[in-house]
Motif scaffolding. Structure first.
Motif, PDB file in Angstrom:
ATOM      1  N   LYS A 180       0.264  -0.980   0.123  1.00 15.73           N
ATOM      2  CA  LYS A 180       0.326   0.162   0.434  1.00 15.73           C
ATOM      3  C   LYS A 180       1.131   1.465  -0.125  1.00 15.73           C
ATOM      4  O   LYS A 180       0.847   1.887  -0.723  1.00 15.73           O
ATOM      5  N   ALA A 181       1.660   1.055   1.058  1.00 12.06           N
ATOM      6  CA  ALA A 181       2.522   2.202   0.987  1.00 12.06           C
ATOM      7  C   ALA A 181       2.937   2.658  -0.179  1.00 12.06           C
ATOM      8  O   ALA A 181       3.475   3.608  -0.560  1.00 12.06           O
ATOM      9  N   GLN A 182       3.959   1.520  -1.230  1.00 13.92           N
ATOM     10  CA  GLN A 182       4.333   1.827  -2.228  1.00 13.92           C
ATOM     11  C   GLN A 182       3.277   2.140  -3.391  1.00 13.92           C
ATOM     12  O   GLN A 182       4.702   3.285  -4.144  1.00 13.92           O
ATOM     13  N   ILE A 183       2.378   1.851  -3.566  1.00 17.16           N
ATOM     14  CA  ILE A 183       1.778   2.541  -4.515  1.00 17.16           C
ATOM     15  C   ILE A 183       0.776   3.906  -4.023  1.00 17.16           C
ATOM     16  O   ILE A 183       0.505   4.754  -5.318  1.00 17.16           O
ATOM     17  N   VAL A 184       0.460   4.036  -2.637  1.00 24.32           N
ATOM     18  CA  VAL A 184       0.286   5.050  -2.515  1.00 24.32           C
ATOM     19  C   VAL A 184       1.359   5.974  -3.153  1.00 24.32           C
ATOM     20  O   VAL A 184       0.937   7.557  -3.246  1.00 24.32           O
ATOM     21  N   ALA A 185       2.392   6.235  -2.586  1.00 23.82           N
ATOM     22  CA  ALA A 185       3.351   6.933  -3.185  1.00 23.82           C
ATOM     23  C   ALA A 185       3.642   7.215  -4.824  1.00 23.82           C
ATOM     24  O   ALA A 185       4.003   8.416  -4.941  1.00 23.82           O
ATOM     25  N   ALA A 186       3.474   6.366  -4.869  1.00 24.54           N
ATOM     26  CA  ALA A 186       3.757   6.254  -6.162  1.00 24.54           C
ATOM     27  C   ALA A 186       2.769   7.323  -7.370  1.00 24.54           C
ATOM     28  O   ALA A 186       2.505   8.285  -8.337  1.00 24.54           O
ATOM     29  N   CYS A 187       0.986   7.341  -6.804  1.00 23.79           N
ATOM     30  CA  CYS A 187       0.235   8.019  -7.130  1.00 23.79           C
ATOM     31  C   CYS A 187       0.694   9.513  -6.853  1.00 23.79           C
ATOM     32  O   CYS A 187       0.465  10.160  -7.230  1.00 23.79           O
ATOM     33  N   GLY A 188       1.220   9.869  -5.287  1.00 21.32           N
ATOM     34  CA  GLY A 188       0.860  10.743  -4.873  1.00 21.32           C
ATOM     35  C   GLY A 188       2.471  11.539  -5.934  1.00 21.32           C
ATOM     36  O   GLY A 188       1.991  12.861  -6.208  1.00 21.32           O
ATOM     37  N   GLU A 189       3.300  11.009  -6.647  1.00 26.61           N
ATOM     38  CA  GLU A 189       4.572  11.393  -7.671  1.00 26.61           C
ATOM     39  C   GLU A 189       3.287  11.994  -8.603  1.00 26.61           C
ATOM     40  O   GLU A 189       3.623  13.130  -8.353  1.00 26.61           O
ATOM     41  N   ALA A 190       2.778  11.056  -9.027  1.00 25.07           N
ATOM     42  CA  ALA A 190       1.617  11.013 -10.444  1.00 25.07           C
ATOM     43  C   ALA A 190       0.566  12.465 -10.316  1.00 25.07           C
ATOM     44  O   ALA A 190       0.586  13.721 -11.034  1.00 25.07           O
ATOM     45  N   LEU A 191       0.690  12.415  -8.876  1.00 27.56           N
ATOM     46  CA  LEU A 191      -0.848  13.961  -8.811  1.00 27.56           C
ATOM     47  C   LEU A 191      -0.031  15.091  -8.662  1.00 27.56           C
ATOM     48  O   LEU A 191      -0.599  16.059  -8.635  1.00 27.56           O
ATOM     49  N   LYS A 192       1.143  14.699  -8.045  1.00 30.39           N
ATOM     50  CA  LYS A 192       1.528  16.386  -7.797  1.00 30.39           C
ATOM     51  C   LYS A 192       1.700  17.225  -8.764  1.00 30.39           C
ATOM     52  O   LYS A 192       1.832  18.848  -9.300  1.00 30.39           O
ATOM     53  N   ALA A 193       1.628  16.224 -10.393  1.00 34.28           N
ATOM     54  CA  ALA A 193       1.399  17.364 -11.501  1.00 34.28           C
ATOM     55  C   ALA A 193       0.195  18.348 -11.762  1.00 34.28           C
ATOM     56  O   ALA A 193       0.847  19.215 -12.754  1.00 34.28           O
ATOM     57  N   PHE A 194      -0.779  17.697 -10.116  1.00 34.82           N
ATOM     58  CA  PHE A 194      -1.669  18.313 -11.025  1.00 34.82           C
ATOM     59  C   PHE A 194      -1.790  19.636  -9.931  1.00 34.82           C
ATOM     60  O   PHE A 194      -1.832  19.127  -8.901  1.00 34.82           O
TER      61      PHE A 194
END
Ligand SMILES: [Mn+2]
Ligand SMILES: [Mn+2]
Lengths: 315, 315
Positions: B301-315
Motif C-alpha cells: 500500500k505504501a509503495q503504490i500510494v507513494a507512486a500515486c502521490g508522485e503522479a498527482l504532484k503534476a496537477f
C-alpha cells in the motif's frame, strides 16, 4: 388547456420572459429551464431564470455560457412545476405565471395557460419537441440540457416512465451531440464525501428481522450531523433497504424531533407498505408509503417491526 | 468475415444447433443465447445450450419455458465470446465452432465463420437484427432476453457504448413487450446479503490520501471469506473508489497470495492510472489499469500510494 402548438405560439409572441424552476431543483426542471433559455435566446428574446434554491454545483454546466438579461419581466413560464407551492420562496410569483409546462399527472393548475403531458417521462421530452416546433436547432448545448433531464427523471432509463418515445428522443439527442456518458457519470456516479460517510452507516447499521424479510435503517439527527449528509445524500436511501435480496419490506426511521420518527417504507410484491403504514395513520402507495411514530427510538422501532411481522405472516 | 445476411443464411440452413456462452456468463451472452434459442426453436430447429458456469439465479427467467433437445449437435454457434479461452471448461469445443457472433473489437478468430460488429453496444443488438432477418417475430420473451443483454452491457444506457441505435432498438423492444423496469430492478437494484456485507467494508474502510485525491481500498482474503462475496459482488467495486468527489486516482488492493496483491486502478482526467501501473510493470488503459505488487499489505500500500502521490504532484 393549451397544447404544444399553443405553447409554441405564445412563447414566440412574447419577449422579456422569466423562467422558473421548482425549489430543490433536479435535473429535469433545470434541464428544461436551461434548454428553453437557450432556445428563446436563439430566437432573439430577452430571458431570465430564477429558482428558490441554488443550482447544484454538479449541474452548473447546464447554464454555462447563457447570458441572462437585466429587465422587468413581462411574462413568466414555469417548467416541471406541479404546484405553485413548489416554487418555494418564489411562490408569490405563482399568481402571475402565464404558462406552465409540466409532465406531472398530479399538476394543480395555477397558471393562465397550462400544457401538461403526463405521458412524458421527463418534462425535458416536452421541451425537446417544443424547441423544434419553434424552429430552433438542437445545438450540442441544448442536447446536453435535455438529455440531463431525461436521464435523471427516468433513473437513466431504468424505470417504467422510460417509454419508447423517451429512448427515441435520447437517440436523437445523442446525434445532436449530447455528452451522455460524461453527464451520466456526473449525475449518477459521483458521490460526495458526506454520501460515502452516510453509505458506510447505511450498509453497516442495516438490521434484518423476520428471517431477513424485513430490513430496518435508523437515521438519527446525530448521525446525519456527524456525516454531514443533507437532503441530496438522503434521496434514495429509503429505497436501498428494499434492494437487499429476500427483503419484502424495507424501512427507514428518520428522527424528526424529540421522540418523533418519520417512517419511509418500501415493499416488494406481495407485501404492502401502504397497509402497514395505514395502521399508524399514514398513507401512500402500495409499494411506497410513510407514517410518523411518536415514541423513543427503540420503542418506535419495536412497534413498526412488529407490525411488519404481522403483515409478513400472510406470505 | 461473414455479415448478418450470411449468418442468417447459415443458421436457416442448419439444424441440431448447440449455442455456447462465455464462462462467468453475463446478461449479454445469456441474453443472446436465450433469444437465439427461442428464435431457432420458432423456426422448428433442434437447439441446445451450454456454458462452462451456471446461469446466475437472477437471470434464470431468460431461459424460462425453453425446451432444449437431447441430440448430438451438428453445428456450434458462440455468442459474445471474444476468444475461445473464454469458453472456460468448454474450450475444447472451440475448435469445432461453425459460427461466432460477437461485438468485441478485440475478437480473436477461432470459428469457421465469424460475424463481428464492434459498433454494437451489446451482442444482443446484433441478435435483434439477425432474428428479424430470419423472419422470426420478436415475442415478449425474446424482447426480455435482448433487452437484458443491451441494458447490462451498457450499464443501463449509462456508458458511451449506448449509441443512438442502442436506444432505438430499446424503444422497439419496449414496444414488443420487454418488461424493462422489472428487468432493470433485478439486474441493478437487487443486492445479495454478501454484497451488503462487502459494501459495508467498501464504504467503511476506504482510505483517502493526498488531500482526498487518492482513495484506496484493501480487500484481503479474510475479508472476502468473512463477507461471502464472490466475483459477482466484486464486479464494480474497483470503480467505486474513483466515484468519490475529488478523487483523481482510486485503487483496490486485492490479496491474491502470500504477500501478493493485485492492484486495480481507475483514474479521472487528467490523472493516468496507466502511467502509475506501468512503474510496477503493469498496464491497461489511461483511466483503467492494473499491476501486481509482491510485498506485505502495508508495504504494498505504501509503495503504490507513494507512486500515486508522485503522479498527482503534476496537477
Ligand atoms: Mn420532472
Ligand atoms: Mn457483450
Amino acid at each position: 388547456m393549451a397544447d404544444m402548438k399553443r405553447a409554441a405560439d405564445l412563447l414566440q409572441s412574447w419577449d422579456r420572459i422569466l423562467i422558473l424552476s421548482h425549489r430543490s431543483p433536479d435535473g429535469d426542471t433545470l434541464g428544461c429551464a436551461s434548454a428553453l433559455s437557450r432556445a428563446l435566446l436563439a430566437l432573439g428574446k430577452s430571458v431570465q431564470f430564477r429558482c428558490a434554491d441554488p443550482v447544484p454545483k454538479n449541474m452548473a454546466y447546464l447554464f454555462a455560457g447563457i447570458e441572462y438579461g437585466d429587465f422587468e419581466p413581462e411574462r413568466i413560464v414555469t417548467v416541471d412545476v406541479a404546484d405553485k407551492a413548489l416554487l418555494g420562496a418564489l411562490e408569490p410569483l405563482g399568481e402571475r405565471v402565464d404558462l406552465a409546462i409540466d409532465h406531472h399527472g398530479t399538476h394543480r393548475p395555477f397558471a393562465r395557460e397550462i400544457w401538461v403531458d403526463d405521458t412524458a417521462g421527463a418534462a425535458c421530452q416536452m421541451i425537446y419537441k417544443l424547441v423544434q416546433v419553434m424552429g430552433v436547432e438542437i445545438t450540442p448545448e441544448i442536447a446536453d440540457c435535455l438529455y440531463t433531464g431525461i436521464s435523471t427523471d427516468t433513473g437513466c432509463f431504468r424505470y417504467s416512465n422510460a417509454s419508447p418515445e423517451t429512448h427515441r428522443i435520447a437517440a436523437s439527442l445523442l446525434e445532436c451531440g449530447a455528452r451522455a456518458a460524461e453527464i451520466n457519470r456526473a449525475m449518477f456516479e459521483t458521490k460526495s464525501r458526506a454520501a460515502v460517510e452516510l453509505l458506510k452507516h447505511v450498509y453497516g447499521d442495516m438490521e434484518f428481522y423476520h428471517d431477513g424479510r424485513c430490513a430496518v435503517l435508523c437515521l438519527t439527527r446525530a448521525l446525519l450531523e456527524e456525516t454531514g449528509a443533507g437532503e441530496s445524500e438522503l434521496t434514495g436511501v429509503s429505497s436501498f433497504v428494499r434492494q437487499v435480496e429476500g427483503v419484502l419490506i424495507g424501512l427507514t426511521l428518520q428522527e424528526r424531533g424529540e421522540n418523533e420518527y418519520k417512517v419511509s417504507m418500501r415493499s416488494n410484491a406481495p407485501a404492502s407498505a401502504q397497509a402497514v403504514c395505514a395502521r399508524f395513520g399514514g398513507g401512500g402507495h402500495k409499494f411506497a408509503a410513510g407514517c410518523t411514530i411518536h415514541a423513543p427510538l427503540e420503542e418506535a422501532k419495536a412497534q413498526i417491526v412488529a407490525a411488519c411481522g404481522e403483515a409478513l405472516k400472510a406470505f
